[in-house]
Design an enzyme around this catalytic site. Sequence first.
Site, PDB file in Angstrom:
ATOM      1  N   LYS A 205       9.134 -11.260  -2.771  1.00  0.00           N
ATOM      2  CA  LYS A 205      10.068 -12.072  -3.438  1.00  0.00           C
ATOM      3  C   LYS A 205      10.664 -13.329  -2.567  1.00  0.00           C
ATOM      4  O   LYS A 205      11.483 -13.632  -2.676  1.00  0.00           O
ATOM      5  CB  LYS A 205      10.954 -10.609  -3.555  1.00  0.00           C
ATOM      6  N   GLU A 211       3.273  -9.477   6.196  1.00  0.00           N
ATOM      7  CA  GLU A 211       2.137  -8.959   6.157  1.00  0.00           C
ATOM      8  C   GLU A 211       1.380  -9.896   4.883  1.00  0.00           C
ATOM      9  O   GLU A 211      -0.301 -10.701   4.469  1.00  0.00           O
ATOM     10  CB  GLU A 211       1.862  -8.226   5.783  1.00  0.00           C
ATOM     11  N   GLY A 265      12.978  -5.506  -4.443  1.00  0.00           N
ATOM     12  CA  GLY A 265      12.223  -5.163  -4.846  1.00  0.00           C
ATOM     13  C   GLY A 265      11.192  -4.059  -5.096  1.00  0.00           C
ATOM     14  O   GLY A 265      10.423  -4.019  -6.427  1.00  0.00           O
ATOM     15  N   ARG A 266      11.883  -2.663  -5.050  1.00  0.00           N
ATOM     16  CA  ARG A 266      11.341  -1.623  -5.912  1.00  0.00           C
ATOM     17  C   ARG A 266      11.723  -0.859  -7.549  1.00  0.00           C
ATOM     18  O   ARG A 266      11.137  -0.436  -7.631  1.00  0.00           O
ATOM     19  CB  ARG A 266      11.726  -0.275  -4.816  1.00  0.00           C
ATOM     20  N   GLU A 351      13.366   4.142   0.083  1.00  0.00           N
ATOM     21  CA  GLU A 351      14.401   3.410   0.729  1.00  0.00           C
ATOM     22  C   GLU A 351      15.696   2.945   0.089  1.00  0.00           C
ATOM     23  O   GLU A 351      16.194   2.738   0.909  1.00  0.00           O
ATOM     24  CB  GLU A 351      13.034   1.889  -0.110  1.00  0.00           C
ATOM     25  N   HIS A 382      -6.029  22.313  -2.913  1.00  0.00           N
ATOM     26  CA  HIS A 382      -7.316  23.143  -2.001  1.00  0.00           C
ATOM     27  C   HIS A 382      -6.800  22.276  -0.547  1.00  0.00           C
ATOM     28  O   HIS A 382      -7.626  22.376   0.659  1.00  0.00           O
ATOM     29  CB  HIS A 382      -9.098  22.202  -2.328  1.00  0.00           C
ATOM     30  N   LYS A 491      11.325  -5.127  12.459  1.00  0.00           N
ATOM     31  CA  LYS A 491      10.837  -6.461  11.728  1.00  0.00           C
ATOM     32  C   LYS A 491      10.557  -7.557  12.849  1.00  0.00           C
ATOM     33  O   LYS A 491      10.282  -8.470  13.207  1.00  0.00           O
ATOM     34  CB  LYS A 491      10.983  -7.390  10.434  1.00  0.00           C
TER      35      LYS A 491
HETATM   36  O1  F6P Z   1      10.228  -3.010   2.799  1.00  0.00           O
HETATM   37  C1  F6P Z   1      10.532  -3.992   2.959  1.00  0.00           C
HETATM   38  C2  F6P Z   1      10.902  -5.332   2.170  1.00  0.00           C
HETATM   39  O2  F6P Z   1      11.849  -6.033   1.815  1.00  0.00           O
HETATM   40  C3  F6P Z   1      10.933  -3.888   0.243  1.00  0.00           C
HETATM   41  O3  F6P Z   1      12.238  -4.079   0.032  1.00  0.00           O
HETATM   42  C4  F6P Z   1       9.810  -5.008  -0.277  1.00  0.00           C
HETATM   43  O4  F6P Z   1       9.334  -4.541  -1.493  1.00  0.00           O
HETATM   44  C5  F6P Z   1       8.447  -5.269   0.578  1.00  0.00           C
HETATM   45  O5  F6P Z   1       9.674  -5.672   1.819  1.00  0.00           O
HETATM   46  C6  F6P Z   1       7.707  -6.839  -0.070  1.00  0.00           C
HETATM   47  O6  F6P Z   1       8.680  -7.347  -0.031  1.00  0.00           O
HETATM   48  P1  F6P Z   1       9.015  -8.801  -0.397  1.00  0.00           P
HETATM   49  O7  F6P Z   1       8.444  -9.196  -2.069  1.00  0.00           O
HETATM   50  O8  F6P Z   1       9.650 -10.118  -0.356  1.00  0.00           O
HETATM   51  O9  F6P Z   1       7.428  -9.769   0.278  1.00  0.00           O
END
Ligand code: F6P
Length: 527
Positions: A205, A211, A265-266, A351, A382, A491
Amino acid sequence: MEHTARTAFFEELKARASHWTADLRTLFQADPNRASTFRVKGAGICLDFSKHWLDQPTWTWLCQQVDHMGFREIQRELLKGARLNYTENRAVLHLALRGQADDPFSLDGKGVMPDVLHERARCDRFADGIRQGEIRGHSGQRFTDVINLGIGGSDLGPLMACQALEPFRGNGPKTHFVSNVDPAHWGSVASTLDPHKTLVIVASKTFTTQETMTNARHAKDWISRGLGPAAVADHMIAVSTNLSAVRAFGIQEERMFPFWDWVGGRFSLWSAIGMALRCQIGSEQFSALLAGARAMDQHFLDTPLESNLPVVLALLGIWYRNGFDLRSHAVLPYSQRLARFPAYLQQLEMESNGKRIDHHGHELSWHTAPVIWGESGTNGQHAFHQWLHQGTDIIPVDFLLARETVEEDQEGQLLLIANGLAQAEALAFGEAHPDPHRNMPGNRPSTLIGIERLDPQNLGALIALYEHKTMTQGAIWGINSFDQFGVELGKRLCHALLPTFQDPNHSNASAFSSSTQAWVEWMRNTD
Ligand code: F6P
């Protein structure tokens, strides 16, 4: 609702819970119709909440409370694009992503459906083009594999849904997911694939997430090394709201798939973030997923609270979390293909509702989201079911069941579902035994949630069920379910820490505790 009224609600809830004495065995004996009294249906989902510490007066009282909280008004605001995410001044309009042309979703008085439908059609054309071999790689080969690079909401939803709907892939590409910044994640996926036949989706987003951007650079190098730099344009696409950053990364306009800041995002699977799934199952099946979610939206908006599936799940959760102080909630899909559903729900619920400040900036005097966790049945049986049956904690459980399998083996499905039902029965009613070690106390609550089969339509409805549960609980707890400031500090600290690995005298180093500095030293291998 005012803080004082909400406080009074939670106090009365606790008082009612403290007077609760009836156990599940007694409740079932007292009412032969209990299974049908506490059974509701909607959008293709059947929900049995008879095995809960509930009676009719308590249930009626809970539903009335939600009504008094102005819950229907909050639902209407969803349609009008109200800025329910008030800490970030953003609307919450993910329902529009599964909407239709004449739906009333709007933002600042302007309908959003034309934009949504335009982008939906672009995504559909692209995904079907990949599946049909009309869109090919740089050397003219068909795309056989798609890698989604994303994390959190840009990974968990698409990954969970791709696993769930693998039988609907047909001739579509196989999907792979890389989320972790651990180089082993990218390496283990890329090493099994041929760049000539692989499409990479950078799903972010913000297009700034460390990452995902790290993995996007790995992917760019991998394609450049394998096919030459000119191939990157054909093999990488981006899904984002930050189009200038996508451009700066070097992805062409026609390979950018935008969405909007009013999609959290979620809650973003339904947008272009679902591109990997679209490529896997095609636009027709993806439309069925959207239709299933829309059916649940309509159920949520139109159905009386007492038989409203998301409201039922939300209120059960509140009853146990705030009435009885239960801190954990298990979700056990009796479906191997839904193995990642609990992980997906962890982000959705924890979240969204892992918050401690109300709308007025006050610290809450009640608890919010419990720990959400789970594992597919029968594997969990199990591992941790011993703890569920005889441990000292009571853990409410959601059992997810499908009547039919989409595979051939219906007999195997019976075995699977018999296991799930048996677990719910054992949790609820236990078994008296003179040896205390062998005694099964029972009276452990669970919900049974059934779908006809795990197909796109029903999966869409199931996901939307939990989305609305989450939002309803957030509204009752009086928190903003749509921001996530809690993840920001870590972060920032990580960015500040990185240069100290290279230079222990870096000015940032002194900002960290002696413990962290010692670990930096440990990484430098100098002690
Ligand atoms: O974990 C924090 C967060 O902002 C989430 O809300 C989001 O889904 C994720 O990081 C990834 O964010 P992006 O889509 O901006 O890479």
